[in-house]
Design a protein around this motif. Structure first.
Motif, PDB file in Angstrom:
ATOM      1  N   LEU A   4       0.821  -1.382   0.038  1.00 24.52           N
ATOM      2  CA  LEU A   4       0.276   0.062   0.289  1.00 24.52           C
ATOM      3  C   LEU A   4       1.101   1.270  -0.020  1.00 24.52           C
ATOM      4  O   LEU A   4       0.393   2.160  -0.665  1.00 24.52           O
ATOM      5  CB  LEU A   4      -0.871  -0.540   1.174  1.00 24.52           C
ATOM      6  N   LEU A   5       2.218   1.222   0.749  1.00 28.18           N
ATOM      7  CA  LEU A   5       2.704   2.472   0.876  1.00 28.18           C
ATOM      8  C   LEU A   5       4.222   1.705   0.589  1.00 28.18           C
ATOM      9  O   LEU A   5       5.195   0.575   0.614  1.00 28.18           O
ATOM     10  CB  LEU A   5       2.750   2.918   2.010  1.00 28.18           C
ATOM     11  N   ALA A   6       5.034   2.357  -0.287  1.00 28.00           N
ATOM     12  CA  ALA A   6       6.748   2.196  -0.790  1.00 28.00           C
ATOM     13  C   ALA A   6       7.291   3.477  -0.593  1.00 28.00           C
ATOM     14  O   ALA A   6       7.257   4.234  -1.235  1.00 28.00           O
ATOM     15  CB  ALA A   6       6.383   1.525  -1.315  1.00 28.00           C
ATOM     16  N   VAL A   7       8.176   2.716   0.360  1.00 24.79           N
ATOM     17  CA  VAL A   7       8.919   4.097   0.774  1.00 24.79           C
ATOM     18  C   VAL A   7      10.444   3.625   1.172  1.00 24.79           C
ATOM     19  O   VAL A   7      11.210   2.640   1.239  1.00 24.79           O
ATOM     20  CB  VAL A   7       8.677   5.123   2.409  1.00 24.79           C
ATOM     21  N   ASP A   8      10.686   5.434  -0.437  1.00 24.83           N
ATOM     22  CA  ASP A   8      12.476   4.288  -0.873  1.00 24.83           C
ATOM     23  C   ASP A   8      13.453   5.433  -0.924  1.00 24.83           C
ATOM     24  O   ASP A   8      13.268   6.289  -1.380  1.00 24.83           O
ATOM     25  CB  ASP A   8      12.555   3.672  -1.989  1.00 24.83           C
ATOM     26  N   GLY A   9      14.111   5.096   0.449  1.00 22.45           N
ATOM     27  CA  GLY A   9      16.074   5.462   0.185  1.00 22.45           C
ATOM     28  C   GLY A   9      15.274   7.358   0.358  1.00 22.45           C
ATOM     29  O   GLY A   9      15.583   8.657   0.875  1.00 22.45           O
ATOM     30  N   THR A  57      14.029  15.848   0.944  1.00 26.14           N
ATOM     31  CA  THR A  57      15.268  16.382  -0.072  1.00 26.14           C
ATOM     32  C   THR A  57      16.345  14.891  -0.423  1.00 26.14           C
ATOM     33  O   THR A  57      17.277  14.939  -1.477  1.00 26.14           O
ATOM     34  CB  THR A  57      16.578  16.687   0.951  1.00 26.14           C
ATOM     35  N   SER A  58      15.351  14.056  -0.430  1.00 27.50           N
ATOM     36  CA  SER A  58      15.690  12.685  -1.595  1.00 27.50           C
ATOM     37  C   SER A  58      15.183  11.357  -1.013  1.00 27.50           C
ATOM     38  O   SER A  58      14.817  11.260  -0.355  1.00 27.50           O
ATOM     39  CB  SER A  58      17.188  11.615  -0.966  1.00 27.50           C
ATOM     40  N   GLY A  59      14.911  10.487  -2.035  1.00 32.44           N
ATOM     41  CA  GLY A  59      14.108   9.134  -1.759  1.00 32.44           C
ATOM     42  C   GLY A  59      12.410   9.585  -2.734  1.00 32.44           C
ATOM     43  O   GLY A  59      11.613  10.556  -2.894  1.00 32.44           O
TER      44      GLY A  59
END
Ligand SMILES: Nc1ncnc2c1ncn2[C@@H]1O[C@H](COP(=O)(O)OP(=O)(O)OP(=O)(O)O)[C@@H](O)[C@H]1O
Length: 243
Positions: A4-9, A57-59
């Motif tokens: 459902l939620l994907a958080v990357d870097g 600031t990133s990802g």
């Protein structure tokens, strides 16, 4: 099951300080994920980045397969991301019932709960669902701190979220109120995935299926409750001896 939620870097810097540093996270529909870590670990930063009140600031952040990294908070809410705050955000001069009615009609609720045929009845049900009966007409500002927390939860549920972000819901509650909160959290439907940020570890251990631990902005552990309890990395993070 797909995420459902994907958080990357995901990262957020304040000058030289990395409040969050390259964190990955996955939440599946109906998940109960606890997010813990010592003060300043980056928990609220991560939650605010997911809710959209803070820009990374990133990802990247994906919700239901869609890239929401740059979406405004209200658009994320409309997609199904609800939240509560460390300090309950309620309209103090409105009765409890009206707080829920207004929340259901905000842009994110308009296409969901706000469309219901009997909104007042639904709002009453939501209040009863969080243990608030008999105070429907009490001004939110006159409710106790614990009741305002319950009210804010009802308001978040009025938007019929698929992901609910809870930021330290036990903060400032008396032990008896924490018990009420624990049963309330246990009663929430599995149609909503929950990400619980909390310092009250017993509450998290009793509630979550999986726990992610942050320390100094970094991910140090994700595992089941027994894995988390016995993790040397987690013990070290709480002892403040992580590098
Ligand atoms: N607006 C800001 N400007 C500068 N630094 C900030 C800002 N917001 C947060 N920080 C710093 O980022 C780091 C992570 O903060 P954050 O509030 O996310 O931690 P937390 O894990 O939620 O802590 P707590 O459990 O104490 O609420 C901390 O070092 C904090 O001081």
């Amino acid at each position: 099951m797909s995420d459902l939620l994907a958080v990357d870097g995901l990262g957020r810097r304040y000058g030289d300080l990395a409040a969050l540093d390259g964190v990955d996270l996955r939440v599946a529909p109906g998940d109960r994920l606890g997010l813990i870590g010592p003060n300043g670990a980056g928990k609220s930063t991560l939650l605010n980045l997911i809710a959209g009140s803070l820009r990374p600031t990133s990802g990247r952040i994906h919700f239901d397969g869609r890239d929401i990294t740059r979406l405004a908070p209200a658009r994320r809410a409309r997609l199904g991301i609800g939240r509560t705050h460390q300090h309950p955000a309620v309209w103090a001069s409105l009765p409890a019932l009206d707080n829920v009615l207004v929340a259901a009609r905000l842009p994110w609720g308009r296409f969901r709960a706000g469309r219901r045929a009997k909104p007042r009845e639904h709002a009453r049900e939501l209040l009863a669902g969080v243990g608030l009966t008999g105070v429907e007409q009490t001004l939110a500002g006159a409710l106790s701190h614990g009741q305002r927390r319950q009210l804010e939860l009802a308001m978040a549920l009025a938007g019929e979220p698929r992901l609910l972000l809870l930021d330290e819901p036990a903060a400032g509650l008396a032990p008896a109120e924490v018990e009420v909160l624990a049963s309330l959290l246990a009663s929430l439907p599995l149609t909503v995935a929950i990400l619980l940020v909390e310092h009250h570890l017993d509450l998290v251990y009793g509630f979550a299926d999986r726990i992610t631990v942050l320390h100094s902005g970094r991910h140090v552990h994700t595992g089941t409750v027994p894995e988390t309890r016995s993790s040397p990395e987690v013990a070290a993070a709480y002892a403040g001896v992580m590098p």
